[in-house]
Design a protein around this motif. Structure first.
Motif, mmCIF file in Angstrom:
data_model
loop_
_atom_site.group_PDB
_atom_site.id
_atom_site.type_symbol
_atom_site.label_atom_id
_atom_site.label_comp_id
_atom_site.label_asym_id
_atom_site.label_seq_id
_atom_site.Cartn_x
_atom_site.Cartn_y
_atom_site.Cartn_z
ATOM 1 N N LYS A 6 -22.672 5.831 -23.254
ATOM 2 C CA LYS A 6 -23.507 5.631 -24.425
ATOM 3 C C LYS A 6 -24.012 4.194 -24.426
ATOM 4 C CE LYS A 6 -21.133 8.982 -27.366
ATOM 5 N NZ LYS A 6 -20.417 9.188 -28.661
ATOM 6 N N PRO A 7 -25.240 3.982 -24.863
ATOM 7 C CA PRO A 7 -25.742 2.606 -24.925
ATOM 8 C C PRO A 7 -24.925 1.796 -25.925
ATOM 9 C CG PRO A 7 -27.204 4.125 -26.095
ATOM 10 C CD PRO A 7 -26.220 4.965 -25.348
ATOM 11 N N LEU A 9 -25.984 -0.343 -27.941
ATOM 12 C CA LEU A 9 -26.705 -0.587 -29.177
ATOM 13 C C LEU A 9 -27.700 0.527 -29.451
ATOM 14 C CD1 LEU A 9 -26.557 -2.892 -31.220
ATOM 15 C CD2 LEU A 9 -28.505 -3.942 -30.068
ATOM 16 N N SER A 10 -27.880 0.857 -30.707
ATOM 17 C CA SER A 10 -28.871 1.842 -31.129
ATOM 18 C C SER A 10 -29.301 1.486 -32.541
ATOM 19 C CB SER A 10 -28.286 3.257 -31.112
ATOM 20 O OG SER A 10 -27.266 3.383 -32.105
ATOM 21 N N ARG A 11 -30.409 2.033 -32.965
ATOM 22 C CA ARG A 11 -30.863 1.805 -34.341
ATOM 23 C C ARG A 11 -29.797 2.264 -35.328
ATOM 24 N NH1 ARG A 11 -36.283 0.915 -35.698
ATOM 25 N NH2 ARG A 11 -35.938 2.008 -37.673
ATOM 26 N N GLU A 12 -29.179 3.416 -35.018
ATOM 27 C CA GLU A 12 -28.185 3.969 -35.938
ATOM 28 C C GLU A 12 -26.993 3.028 -36.100
ATOM 29 O OE1 GLU A 12 -29.635 5.592 -33.418
ATOM 30 O OE2 GLU A 12 -30.916 6.904 -34.629
ATOM 31 N N ARG A 13 -26.520 2.456 -34.989
ATOM 32 C CA ARG A 13 -25.381 1.531 -35.070
ATOM 33 C C ARG A 13 -25.745 0.275 -35.855
ATOM 34 N NH1 ARG A 13 -22.635 -0.726 -30.192
ATOM 35 N NH2 ARG A 13 -21.243 -1.486 -31.829
ATOM 36 N N GLU A 16 -25.983 1.246 -39.580
ATOM 37 C CA GLU A 16 -24.655 1.505 -40.133
ATOM 38 C C GLU A 16 -23.880 0.209 -40.352
ATOM 39 O OE1 GLU A 16 -20.541 3.964 -39.022
ATOM 40 O OE2 GLU A 16 -22.323 4.134 -37.738
ATOM 41 N N SER A 45 -30.884 -8.883 -28.405
ATOM 42 C CA SER A 45 -30.879 -7.437 -28.139
ATOM 43 C C SER A 45 -31.235 -6.629 -29.383
ATOM 44 C CB SER A 45 -29.516 -7.005 -27.600
ATOM 45 O OG SER A 45 -28.500 -7.221 -28.562
ATOM 46 N N HIS A 48 -34.930 -5.369 -29.770
ATOM 47 C CA HIS A 48 -35.416 -4.170 -29.087
ATOM 48 C C HIS A 48 -35.547 -3.014 -30.079
ATOM 49 C CE1 HIS A 48 -35.237 -5.909 -25.127
ATOM 50 N NE2 HIS A 48 -33.963 -6.251 -25.285
ATOM 51 N N HIS A 49 -34.880 -3.142 -31.222
ATOM 52 C CA HIS A 49 -34.868 -2.055 -32.209
ATOM 53 C C HIS A 49 -35.532 -2.445 -33.532
ATOM 54 C CE1 HIS A 49 -32.058 0.220 -29.660
ATOM 55 N NE2 HIS A 49 -31.470 -0.935 -29.432
ATOM 56 N N SER A 63 -31.628 4.721 -45.348
ATOM 57 C CA SER A 63 -30.432 5.520 -45.065
ATOM 58 C C SER A 63 -29.692 5.856 -46.360
ATOM 59 C CB SER A 63 -29.506 4.778 -44.103
ATOM 60 O OG SER A 63 -28.894 3.651 -44.720
#
Length: 221
Positions: A6-7, A9-13, A16, A45, A48-49, A63
């Motif tokens: 899994k990456p 980092l993500s937008r969801e992380r 949250e 980093s 990027h999002h 959210s």
């Protein structure tokens, strides 16, 4: 070394983690440096999002708004007038909306600015407006109802009336404030006082809207 499944980092992380910071410490706690540290990544980093901190806060606000129950406005629910009424739905939604906002009080000022481009915020506006029009409200008045409810619910979640009084009887000298002899007790009864005030206001609004509906709306066939 094998790549992670899994990456990191993500937008969801990011959302949250930022949401947890906002809930715990307020919007001022959110910064790219703080988020990067919490997430265990480098600051750049994040870009990027999200381009800015404000974009992150907007995503957190969205959210939270996505948590609001809209099932009472579902078109399938409103398709049978005998089983559904706009006033009952509006009341249920008002209670659900306030419950969500009071669970996340620090993000309310961001939500108070309006939905902007936030998908969940726009879904709320669309659901309320659509249900009121289907019930027979003229579009202009349906818009006003959505605005009125947002003003009232958001305002009720921005602060506590009860907590605006100090827990010190000496602060309310009867010579100066003859009617505030029990004001020092409000803070310890904050939840009861604020919820009762909200319910009183919500019922007054909906009762008034019923009168307007009978006078101006066009009930559906």
């Amino acid at each position: 070394m094998a790549r992670p499944h899994k990456p990191l980092l993500s937008r969801e992380r990011i959302v949250e983690t930022a949401g947890s910071l906002v809930d715990a410490e307020g919007v001022e706690a959110v910064s790219t440096r703080r988020l990067a540290a919490e997430l265990g990544v480098s600051g750049p980093s994040l870009y990027h999002h999200f381009r800015t901190k404000d974009e992150i806060l907007e995503a957190v606000a969205d959210s939270v708004q996505a948590e609001v129950d809209l099932s009472m406005f579902d078109e399938r629910a409103t398709a049978h007038p005998g089983d559904w009424s706009w006033d009952t739905a509006l009341h249920a939604w008002g209670v659900a909306y306030r419950a969500t906002l009071t669970a996340h009080p620090h993000i309310v000022p961001v939500l108070a600015k309006g939905p902007g481009r936030r998908p969940a915020g726009l879904r709320v506006a669309d659901a309320v407006f659509g249900a009121m029009v289907r019930a027979g409200w003229p579009p202009a008045q349906a818009t006003s109802i959505g605005a009125l409810m947002r003003y009232f619910i958001t305002g009720s979640a921005l602060g506590s009336f009860a907590l605006g009084f100090v827990d010190d009887q000496a602060a309310y000298d009867p010579a100066d404030y003859p009617h505030l002899g029990q004001a020092h007790l409000l803070a310890e009864r904050q939840e009861q006082v604020d919820e009762r005030a909200f319910e009183t206001g919500l019922r007054a609004i909906i009762d008034g809207l019923r009168v307007q509906f009978e006078a101006t709306a066009s009930p559906r066939m």
